[in-house]
Structures are given as structure tokens and as C-alpha cells.
Design a protein around this motif. Structure first.
Motif, PDB file in Angstrom:
ATOM      1  N   TRP A 155      81.566  25.958  42.801  1.00  0.00           N
ATOM      2  CA  TRP A 155      80.592  26.049  43.891  1.00  0.00           C
ATOM      3  C   TRP A 155      79.866  24.732  44.155  1.00  0.00           C
ATOM      4  CZ3 TRP A 155      76.401  24.760  41.162  1.00  0.00           C
ATOM      5  CH2 TRP A 155      76.374  25.115  39.805  1.00  0.00           C
ATOM      6  N   MET A 156      80.196  23.712  43.414  1.00  0.00           N
ATOM      7  CA  MET A 156      79.576  22.403  43.629  1.00  0.00           C
ATOM      8  C   MET A 156      80.205  21.723  44.855  1.00  0.00           C
ATOM      9  SD  MET A 156      77.145  21.498  41.560  1.00  0.00           S
ATOM     10  CE  MET A 156      77.187  19.716  41.332  1.00  0.00           C
ATOM     11  N   PRO A 157      79.477  20.816  45.562  1.00  0.00           N
ATOM     12  CA  PRO A 157      78.135  20.328  45.232  1.00  0.00           C
ATOM     13  C   PRO A 157      77.054  21.285  45.704  1.00  0.00           C
ATOM     14  CG  PRO A 157      78.909  19.248  47.211  1.00  0.00           C
ATOM     15  CD  PRO A 157      80.046  20.129  46.743  1.00  0.00           C
ATOM     16  N   ALA A 158      75.939  21.287  44.993  1.00  0.00           N
ATOM     17  CA  ALA A 158      74.829  22.159  45.357  1.00  0.00           C
ATOM     18  C   ALA A 158      73.576  21.672  44.663  1.00  0.00           C
ATOM     19  CB  ALA A 158      75.132  23.603  44.945  1.00  0.00           C
ATOM     20  N   VAL A 159      72.441  22.102  45.153  1.00  0.00           N
ATOM     21  CA  VAL A 159      71.159  21.877  44.497  1.00  0.00           C
ATOM     22  C   VAL A 159      70.724  23.200  43.878  1.00  0.00           C
ATOM     23  CG1 VAL A 159      68.714  21.360  44.845  1.00  0.00           C
ATOM     24  CG2 VAL A 159      70.459  19.937  45.934  1.00  0.00           C
ATOM     25  N   GLU A 160      70.323  23.117  42.619  1.00  0.00           N
ATOM     26  CA  GLU A 160      69.912  24.296  41.854  1.00  0.00           C
ATOM     27  C   GLU A 160      68.397  24.393  41.815  1.00  0.00           C
ATOM     28  OE1 GLU A 160      69.874  25.744  37.157  1.00  0.00           O
ATOM     29  OE2 GLU A 160      70.605  23.746  37.716  1.00  0.00           O
ATOM     30  N   ILE A 161      67.870  25.603  41.894  1.00  0.00           N
ATOM     31  CA  ILE A 161      66.459  25.853  41.616  1.00  0.00           C
ATOM     32  C   ILE A 161      66.375  26.477  40.228  1.00  0.00           C
ATOM     33  CG2 ILE A 161      66.421  28.161  42.697  1.00  0.00           C
ATOM     34  CD1 ILE A 161      63.576  27.393  43.731  1.00  0.00           C
ATOM     35  N   GLY A 162      65.354  26.070  39.466  1.00  0.00           N
ATOM     36  CA  GLY A 162      65.246  26.583  38.103  1.00  0.00           C
ATOM     37  C   GLY A 162      63.826  26.508  37.582  1.00  0.00           C
ATOM     38  N   TRP A 163      63.615  27.084  36.402  1.00  0.00           N
ATOM     39  CA  TRP A 163      62.289  27.142  35.792  1.00  0.00           C
ATOM     40  C   TRP A 163      62.450  27.382  34.303  1.00  0.00           C
ATOM     41  CZ3 TRP A 163      63.941  29.973  40.002  1.00  0.00           C
ATOM     42  CH2 TRP A 163      64.573  31.183  39.695  1.00  0.00           C
ATOM     43  N   ARG A 164      61.493  26.907  33.556  1.00  0.00           N
ATOM     44  CA  ARG A 164      61.386  27.199  32.122  1.00  0.00           C
ATOM     45  C   ARG A 164      59.910  27.078  31.772  1.00  0.00           C
ATOM     46  NH1 ARG A 164      64.468  23.260  28.223  1.00  0.00           N
ATOM     47  NH2 ARG A 164      65.983  23.571  29.908  1.00  0.00           N
ATOM     48  N   LEU A 165      59.299  28.178  31.376  1.00  0.00           N
ATOM     49  CA  LEU A 165      57.868  28.208  31.120  1.00  0.00           C
ATOM     50  C   LEU A 165      57.578  28.552  29.665  1.00  0.00           C
ATOM     51  CD1 LEU A 165      57.881  28.261  34.248  1.00  0.00           C
ATOM     52  CD2 LEU A 165      55.914  29.816  34.134  1.00  0.00           C
ATOM     53  N   SER A 166      56.455  28.078  29.187  1.00  0.00           N
ATOM     54  CA  SER A 166      56.000  28.432  27.849  1.00  0.00           C
ATOM     55  C   SER A 166      55.660  29.911  27.798  1.00  0.00           C
ATOM     56  CB  SER A 166      54.770  27.597  27.466  1.00  0.00           C
ATOM     57  OG  SER A 166      53.731  27.787  28.409  1.00  0.00           O
ATOM     58  N   ASP A 182      53.174  31.607  26.763  1.00  0.00           N
ATOM     59  CA  ASP A 182      51.838  32.042  27.176  1.00  0.00           C
ATOM     60  C   ASP A 182      51.628  31.970  28.687  1.00  0.00           C
ATOM     61  OD1 ASP A 182      51.766  29.295  27.359  1.00  0.00           O
ATOM     62  OD2 ASP A 182      50.071  29.019  26.015  1.00  0.00           O
ATOM     63  N   ALA A 183      52.632  31.499  29.431  1.00  0.00           N
ATOM     64  CA  ALA A 183      52.551  31.474  30.897  1.00  0.00           C
ATOM     65  C   ALA A 183      53.486  32.513  31.534  1.00  0.00           C
ATOM     66  CB  ALA A 183      52.887  30.077  31.419  1.00  0.00           C
ATOM     67  N   TRP A 184      54.094  33.361  30.730  1.00  0.00           N
ATOM     68  CA  TRP A 184      54.995  34.387  31.257  1.00  0.00           C
ATOM     69  C   TRP A 184      54.216  35.561  31.867  1.00  0.00           C
ATOM     70  CZ3 TRP A 184      59.053  35.272  26.756  1.00  0.00           C
ATOM     71  CH2 TRP A 184      59.808  34.096  26.585  1.00  0.00           C
ATOM     72  N   HIS A 185      54.895  36.298  32.752  1.00  0.00           N
ATOM     73  CA  HIS A 185      54.406  37.577  33.297  1.00  0.00           C
ATOM     74  C   HIS A 185      53.128  37.433  34.116  1.00  0.00           C
ATOM     75  CE1 HIS A 185      57.458  39.097  30.649  1.00  0.00           C
ATOM     76  NE2 HIS A 185      56.768  38.804  29.556  1.00  0.00           N
ATOM     77  N   LYS A 186      52.932  36.262  34.691  1.00  0.00           N
ATOM     78  CA  LYS A 186      51.754  36.045  35.529  1.00  0.00           C
ATOM     79  C   LYS A 186      52.129  35.599  36.946  1.00  0.00           C
ATOM     80  CE  LYS A 186      48.778  34.903  31.599  1.00  0.00           C
ATOM     81  NZ  LYS A 186      49.754  35.195  30.535  1.00  0.00           N
ATOM     82  N   GLY A 187      53.432  35.537  37.233  1.00  0.00           N
ATOM     83  CA  GLY A 187      53.886  35.158  38.560  1.00  0.00           C
ATOM     84  C   GLY A 187      53.930  33.669  38.817  1.00  0.00           C
ATOM     85  N   TYR A 188      53.706  32.847  37.796  1.00  0.00           N
ATOM     86  CA  TYR A 188      53.683  31.402  38.008  1.00  0.00           C
ATOM     87  C   TYR A 188      55.065  30.860  38.380  1.00  0.00           C
ATOM     88  CZ  TYR A 188      49.158  31.498  35.516  1.00  0.00           C
ATOM     89  OH  TYR A 188      47.870  31.749  35.115  1.00  0.00           O
ATOM     90  N   ALA A 189      56.110  31.373  37.726  1.00  0.00           N
ATOM     91  CA  ALA A 189      57.462  30.890  38.024  1.00  0.00           C
ATOM     92  C   ALA A 189      57.818  31.178  39.477  1.00  0.00           C
ATOM     93  CB  ALA A 189      58.479  31.516  37.081  1.00  0.00           C
ATOM     94  N   THR A 190      57.533  32.395  39.925  1.00  0.00           N
ATOM     95  CA  THR A 190      57.844  32.751  41.310  1.00  0.00           C
ATOM     96  C   THR A 190      57.023  31.924  42.284  1.00  0.00           C
ATOM     97  OG1 THR A 190      58.414  35.008  40.637  1.00  0.00           O
ATOM     98  CG2 THR A 190      57.928  34.642  42.970  1.00  0.00           C
ATOM     99  N   GLU A 191      55.739  31.766  42.015  1.00  0.00           N
ATOM    100  CA  GLU A 191      54.879  31.005  42.920  1.00  0.00           C
ATOM    101  C   GLU A 191      55.332  29.550  43.030  1.00  0.00           C
ATOM    102  OE1 GLU A 191      50.103  30.002  43.422  1.00  0.00           O
ATOM    103  OE2 GLU A 191      50.737  31.845  42.404  1.00  0.00           O
ATOM    104  N   GLY A 192      55.659  28.952  41.894  1.00  0.00           N
ATOM    105  CA  GLY A 192      56.160  27.584  41.929  1.00  0.00           C
ATOM    106  C   GLY A 192      57.511  27.485  42.603  1.00  0.00           C
ATOM    107  N   ALA A 193      58.367  28.485  42.360  1.00  0.00           N
ATOM    108  CA  ALA A 193      59.703  28.463  42.960  1.00  0.00           C
ATOM    109  C   ALA A 193      59.643  28.631  44.472  1.00  0.00           C
ATOM    110  CB  ALA A 193      60.568  29.557  42.337  1.00  0.00           C
TER     111      ALA A 193
END
Length: 206
Positions: free
Chosen positions: A108-119, A121-132
Motif C-alpha cells: 500500500w506504499m507510498p503513504a503517510v501514516e497517522i499514529g500515537w503512543r501514550l504513557s 497515565d494518559a490513557w482513557h481520557k481521549g487525548y490520543a483521539t483529540e491529538g489525532a
């Protein structure tokens, strides 16, 4: 936005670059260039078995620093990338959310990927979705990309849920064996989600 530099061609994908690092702000999060002060917390994240649950192994300090330096260098080069995510007043550094150009070959390349990795203590608060969401707006409004993809192992339900909240669709025909993980690793097979600018803009307008 800072002054734009010339367009860069990556494996037949033309991407816009910027003269200095972009910052993206939402109601709760800041996506920014990495700082030296982020590195201790980044190393601790990558020594956490829960954070690294869907990766082949934990990272030692040297490996964590090397990865951070690669990410930081990409932002310095292009003006965008896997930004450090800061939650002002809550977390000075909570991991990353952003965009990258995968450094491997796949059907499927070439492509730009969106991704996230959070600590943890920052899980389950919607931060990943908001940043994404902020990163996706940038991908289509500023970079004018023809598509954005996201990848994960089949058992990574939390990431799949973020992808679905973004309106991304799993494409079973694009499932692939990740070439950067060991051949005998049980989670070598990855699944791909994708979204077009038209789908994103229609979703954003509802």
C-alpha cells in the motif's frame, strides 16, 4: 504557518515541508517538537510492558533515545511528524501523536501514516483521539494528502477504536506482514485502516 519549503517527493508521494517545526493546539493538547526534558519520561514509557504490549520487545535507554532522535530529526527536516504530545497543566510530556512516512516497503506504499503512543497515565481520557483529529486536519488541509493510513496488530483493540472514531476503515486486502518485526513474532501480521480526504471532510462537517 511558517514559510513553506519546497515540496519533497517520497517514493512518488509529494509531501509539503515547512521551514520550521509546526505546532498544533486543541482545547486540551499541544502537539510540538520534542525537548531534551521529554527523554526520561519517554524512556520510562518504553520500558513499560503495557505500553509495549503490541511491540516485539521493550526498549532500553539507548534504543528509546535513538527512536526519539529519529522522530525529532524528521520533524526538524519536514516541519511535521510524530509530534510530542503535551497536556498543558497535566502532563509535560505524554508520548506522541502525529504523522510519519513509513520507512519500509509494503503493497500500500507510498503513504503517510497517522499514529500515537501514550504513557499509561494518559490513557482513557481521549487525548490520543483529540491529538489525532488535529493531525488529520493538518494532513488533509495543509499537506493535501490523497490518503492517510494507520496500522496495528489485530489484537490492539484500543488503537482500532481510535481509528474507528476518526472514521478510518479497515481494508482487509491491505493486511500485511510487517517487515521490521521478527519473522517468528506471533503478531507479525498487521492490519491497515485508511481514510480519504473526502471521507474526512464529510465526517468533519457533520
Amino acid at each position: 504557518m511558517p514559510d513553506q519549503a519546497p515540496l519533497t517527493k517520497i517514493r512518488s508521494l509529494v509531501v509539503r515541508t515547512f521551514a520550521s517545526p509546526i505546532e498544533l493546539r486543541t482545547r486540551r493538547v499541544l502537539l510540538r517538537q520534542w525537548k531534551d526534558s521529554d527523554l526520561d519520561r519517554w524512556a520510562a514509557m518504553n520500558a513499560d510492558t503495557e505500553v509495549r504490549k503490541y511491540f516485539p520487545k521493550l526498549l532500553d535507554r539507548t534504543e528509546a533515545d535513538d527512536e526519539a532522535n529519529r522522530i525529532r530529526g524528521n520533524i526538524a527536516q519536514r516541519g511535521w511528524g510524530m509530534w510530542a504530545i503535551e497536556i498543558p497543566g497535566v502532563h509535560a510530556f505524554a508520548g506522541f501523536v502525529g504523522l510519519s512516512l513509513p520507512a519500509f516497503e509494503a503493497p500500500w506504499m507510498p503513504a503517510v501514516e497517522i499514529g500515537w503512543r501514550l504513557s499509561r497515565d494518559a490513557w482513557h481520557k481521549g487525548y490520543a483521539t483529540e491529538g489525532a483529529v488535529a493531525a488529520m486536519n493538518f494532513a488533509f488541509d495543509e499537506l493535501d494528502l490523497p490518503e492517510v493510513v494507520a496500522m496495528s496488530v489485530p489484537t490492539n483493540t484500543p488503537s482500532h477504536q481510535v481509528m474507528e472514531r476518526l472514521g478510518m476503515t479497515h481494508d482487509p486486502s491491505a493486511n500485511f506482514d510487517h517487515p521490521r518485526v521478527p519473522a517468528d513474532w506471533p503478531l507479525k501480521t498487521h492490519i491497515l485502516h485508511r481514510i480519504s480526504p473526502a471521507t474526512w471532510k464529510a465526517r468533519r462537517s457533520t
